[in-house]
Design an enzyme around this catalytic site. Structure first.
Site, PDB file in Angstrom:
ATOM      1  N   ASP A  44      27.170  13.212  12.854  1.00 44.14           N
ATOM      2  CA  ASP A  44      25.755  13.374  13.203  1.00 44.14           C
ATOM      3  C   ASP A  44      25.537  13.735  14.672  1.00 44.14           C
ATOM      4  OD1 ASP A  44      22.941  12.492  13.925  1.00 44.14           O
ATOM      5  OD2 ASP A  44      22.924  12.032  11.797  1.00 44.14           O
ATOM      6  N   SER A  68      20.547  16.710  12.900  1.00 43.31           N
ATOM      7  CA  SER A  68      20.414  15.903  11.681  1.00 43.31           C
ATOM      8  C   SER A  68      19.315  16.470  10.781  1.00 43.31           C
ATOM      9  CB  SER A  68      20.187  14.440  12.058  1.00 43.31           C
ATOM     10  OG  SER A  68      20.516  13.582  10.992  1.00 43.31           O
TER      11      SER A  68
END
Length: 286
Positions: free
Chosen positions: A158, A42
């Site tokens: 993610d 991320s």
């Protein structure tokens, strides 16, 4: 003389809290310590990927300091969304593309991997080749908030859902001493007001922190040193506090610098008497 160990940096997610990674890298640079491998999830993928591509952490700091919330969540992207996501994530990707162009991961200055999650089965996906900006987009594609990213026939989201702080990844890449930076995976009591909040970003961020805490417990066993800059009081979207968060990361690394030098073989450069005196007065770590 003992050989200098190859250092791997594992950078976790956490939205704006992940800007602490910039401070970590700045402090390592200032100490003359080389980073040999980087893996990021991320925000860790954004910071780590940029640095692996350019070697210019100051340019990244300048880029981040000037980012506005509307750059990440432009209102034009939320209109008529029908694919289950609030935003496409293309606005910030366009800004990254302006800086990083179409560089491939395999051509970066430092070996790098971005972590994403396969939407089909939840498996961890290690992106170690292909377009860097696309890999960063996939690694930062927070479910519900951002649309999944298609890479190699797979829809990716993610990486925090599969590997929040990829210490094991840099170990597999060849790192001999692993520094993991965890800015969001600690367990905490969810405030009562959050249970009834209308701020969907706060709810999603809190849910992710709980999930990441459970997953990261095992992954972090691969790290030789886990750094946790004191940024948990900041929320996921506090990019306006970038300089404060970056400084927290820088200080956290400095507090552990003596331990890093001792374990990796990096010696402190010779100092002048004036520098030694200044370090003594400021109680600056070696």
């Amino acid at each position: 003389m003992s050989a200098i160990k190859k250092i791997g940096l594992a950078l976790g997610g956490g939205g704006a809290k992940g800007l602490a990674h910039i401070g970590i890298i700045k402090a390592l640079e200032n100490a003359g310590i080389k980073i040999d491998y980087i893996a990021g999830t991320s925000m860790g993928a954004l910071v780590g990927g940029w640095y692996a591509a350019t070697g210019d952490i100051n340019a990244l700091e300048d880029f981040i300091v000037h980012i506005k919330r509307s750059d990440i969540f432009p209102i034009k992207e939320i209109v008529n969304r029908k694919d289950g996501a609030l935003f496409k994530g293309e606005s910030i990707a366009d800004k990254l593309r302006e800086e990083l162009k179409n560089i491939k991961i395999e051509d970066l200055q430092i070996p790098f991997a971005a972590l994403a999650t396969n939407t089909k089965n939840g498996d961890e996906v290690r992106l170690k080749n292909g377009d860097l900006v696309d890999a960063i987009r996939a690694s930062t594609a927070l479910p519900i908030v951002f649309a999944p990213v298609a890479i190699n026939g797979h829809l990716l989201i993610d990486g925090g859902l599969a590997n929040p702080v990829p210490a094991d990844v840099v170990k597999d890449m060849g790192a001999e001493y692993i520094i993991a930076v965890d800015v969001s995976s600690r367990w905490f009591a969810v405030p009562e007001e959050l249970l009834t909040t209308h701020d969907i970003y706060a709810v999603i961020s809190s849910a992710f922190s709980i999930i990441e805490y459970q997953i990261a417990k095992n992954v972090l066993k691969s790290a030789n040193l886990v750094l946790r800059p004191p940024v948990m009081s900041h929320n996921w979207l506090e990019f306006n506090k970038a300089q404060e968060i970056i400084k927290a990361g820088e200080r956290e690394l400095e507090l552990n610098l003596r331990e890093i030098r001792r374990k990796t073989g990096y010696k402190k450069p010779p100092q002048t008497l004036a520098e030694k005196f200044l370090d003594f007065i400021l109680n600056k770590p070696n």
